[in-house]
Design a protein around this motif. Sequence first.
Motif, PDB file in Angstrom:
ATOM      1  N   HIS A 132       6.950   8.023  -2.758  1.00 40.75           N
ATOM      2  CA  HIS A 132       6.333   8.250  -1.453  1.00 40.75           C
ATOM      3  C   HIS A 132       7.376   8.280  -0.337  1.00 40.75           C
ATOM      4  O   HIS A 132       7.213   9.012   0.647  1.00 40.75           O
ATOM      5  CB  HIS A 132       5.307   7.152  -1.153  1.00 40.75           C
ATOM      6  CG  HIS A 132       4.080   7.252  -1.997  1.00 40.75           C
ATOM      7  ND1 HIS A 132       3.188   6.208  -2.151  1.00 40.75           N
ATOM      8  CD2 HIS A 132       3.581   8.270  -2.751  1.00 40.75           C
ATOM      9  CE1 HIS A 132       2.201   6.576  -2.950  1.00 40.75           C
ATOM     10  NE2 HIS A 132       2.421   7.816  -3.329  1.00 40.75           N
TER      11      HIS A 132
ATOM     12  N   THR B 291      -1.010   4.087  -5.477  1.00 42.64           N
ATOM     13  CA  THR B 291      -1.714   5.360  -5.472  1.00 42.64           C
ATOM     14  C   THR B 291      -2.866   5.265  -4.464  1.00 42.64           C
ATOM     15  O   THR B 291      -3.248   4.167  -4.045  1.00 42.64           O
ATOM     16  CB  THR B 291      -2.273   5.681  -6.864  1.00 42.64           C
ATOM     17  OG1 THR B 291      -3.219   4.672  -7.229  1.00 42.64           O
ATOM     18  CG2 THR B 291      -1.160   5.725  -7.903  1.00 42.64           C
ATOM     19  N   ASN B 292      -3.414   6.396  -4.071  1.00 33.87           N
ATOM     20  CA  ASN B 292      -4.508   6.386  -3.093  1.00 33.87           C
ATOM     21  C   ASN B 292      -5.705   5.578  -3.579  1.00 33.87           C
ATOM     22  O   ASN B 292      -6.367   4.894  -2.799  1.00 33.87           O
ATOM     23  CB  ASN B 292      -4.944   7.817  -2.778  1.00 33.87           C
ATOM     24  CG  ASN B 292      -4.031   8.470  -1.759  1.00 33.87           C
ATOM     25  OD1 ASN B 292      -3.467   7.808  -0.907  1.00 33.87           O
ATOM     26  ND2 ASN B 292      -3.870   9.781  -1.868  1.00 33.87           N
TER      27      ASN B 292
ATOM     28  N   ASP C 228      -4.634  10.729   2.673  1.00 29.76           N
ATOM     29  CA  ASP C 228      -3.496  10.253   1.861  1.00 29.76           C
ATOM     30  C   ASP C 228      -3.050   8.903   2.425  1.00 29.76           C
ATOM     31  O   ASP C 228      -2.037   8.791   3.113  1.00 29.76           O
ATOM     32  CB  ASP C 228      -2.366  11.272   1.910  1.00 29.76           C
ATOM     33  CG  ASP C 228      -1.392  11.107   0.750  1.00 29.76           C
ATOM     34  OD1 ASP C 228      -1.359  10.000   0.167  1.00 29.76           O
ATOM     35  OD2 ASP C 228      -0.691  12.066   0.411  1.00 29.76           O
ATOM     36  N   TYR C 229      -3.816   7.865   2.107  1.00 31.13           N
ATOM     37  CA  TYR C 229      -3.595   6.557   2.717  1.00 31.13           C
ATOM     38  C   TYR C 229      -2.240   5.962   2.346  1.00 31.13           C
ATOM     39  O   TYR C 229      -1.583   5.334   3.174  1.00 31.13           O
ATOM     40  CB  TYR C 229      -4.709   5.594   2.306  1.00 31.13           C
ATOM     41  CG  TYR C 229      -6.083   6.105   2.621  1.00 31.13           C
ATOM     42  CD1 TYR C 229      -6.504   6.256   3.930  1.00 31.13           C
ATOM     43  CD2 TYR C 229      -6.970   6.445   1.608  1.00 31.13           C
ATOM     44  CE1 TYR C 229      -7.769   6.742   4.231  1.00 31.13           C
ATOM     45  CE2 TYR C 229      -8.241   6.926   1.894  1.00 31.13           C
ATOM     46  CZ  TYR C 229      -8.634   7.076   3.211  1.00 31.13           C
ATOM     47  OH  TYR C 229      -9.876   7.556   3.494  1.00 31.13           O
ATOM     48  N   ALA C 230      -1.823   6.138   1.113  1.00 28.15           N
ATOM     49  CA  ALA C 230      -0.541   5.572   0.680  1.00 28.15           C
ATOM     50  C   ALA C 230       0.611   6.189   1.461  1.00 28.15           C
ATOM     51  O   ALA C 230       1.547   5.489   1.879  1.00 28.15           O
ATOM     52  CB  ALA C 230      -0.356   5.786  -0.816  1.00 28.15           C
TER      53      ALA C 230
ATOM     54  N   SER D  78       0.826  -1.213   0.000  1.00 27.63           N
ATOM     55  CA  SER D  78       0.000   0.000   0.000  1.00 27.63           C
ATOM     56  C   SER D  78       0.856   1.257   0.000  1.00 27.63           C
ATOM     57  O   SER D  78       0.434   2.304  -0.500  1.00 27.63           O
ATOM     58  CB  SER D  78      -0.926   0.009   1.218  1.00 27.63           C
ATOM     59  OG  SER D  78      -1.835  -1.071   1.163  1.00 27.63           O
TER      60      SER D  78
END
Length: 278
Positions: free
Chosen positions: A60, A40-41, A241-243, A36
Amino acid sequence: MTENLVLKRIGKVLVYILLVAAALGILLPFYWMVMSSIKTNNEVFTVPIKWWPDIPQWQHYVEIFAKSDMTTWLKNTLLLSVVVTFMQVLTGSFAAYGFSKVRFPGRDVLFLAYIGTIAVPWQSYMIPQFRLLSDMGLANTLWSIIALQAFGAFGVFLMKQFFETIPEDLSEAARLDGLSEYGIYARIMMPLSVPAIASLTLLTFVTTWNDYLGPLIYLRNPDLWTIQLGLRTFVSQYDADYALIMTGAVLSTLPIAIIFLLGQRYFIEGIASTGLKG
């Protein structure tokens, strides 16, 4: 005989299958977290789950340092973990030597009373301890965390259990040769206790690295935050912004995984050895 042999082999195969399944079940969340972090998100929570991103987003791991104070968080956490671990190993092993190899009045009672503190939850004396450290001028400094965690009853117990597996004849022979108690501790006991030291080092390092409540109470200055406090703030700022959040989680977990992989042999040996006597 042949049937028994076949049944034993089938039993072993089933046990290995269960162990592999359990290992995969434990590792699966970590794999999902790592994957993850380079998605991407939109790919993080897709249904069905995408186990590998279409295009890995390695940037990231650069972006999170630009958007947060990750360098400071990692530096503070590493500093605290190393210092606290060193102090716990030093004080725990030194006290354990006294409780296991030195005879003095009230030794067993004192040891039981000290070990009994393990059963007392920290929350019960958290407030008076905070007042004490505040009056000493240690609040809002890294010294407060070091003072809190530099001594631990569990480390004394772990090292004492291992020291008792070392034959007393070695200590007696060293005393007859004129070696002091400090010399016996440093030159005989510690070199023979590498597995127990490795176990205590790993357990203390992981506990200090993952500690959240202690830094939350004592470290108010953002320049002193550890990675656990920093990630909490980061999540509140970038909650969509989970990633990037998963990238921070990977960075907080990676040092622990590396240390465990490097010292797992000594860790397992130390835990097994401390249970042989006591």
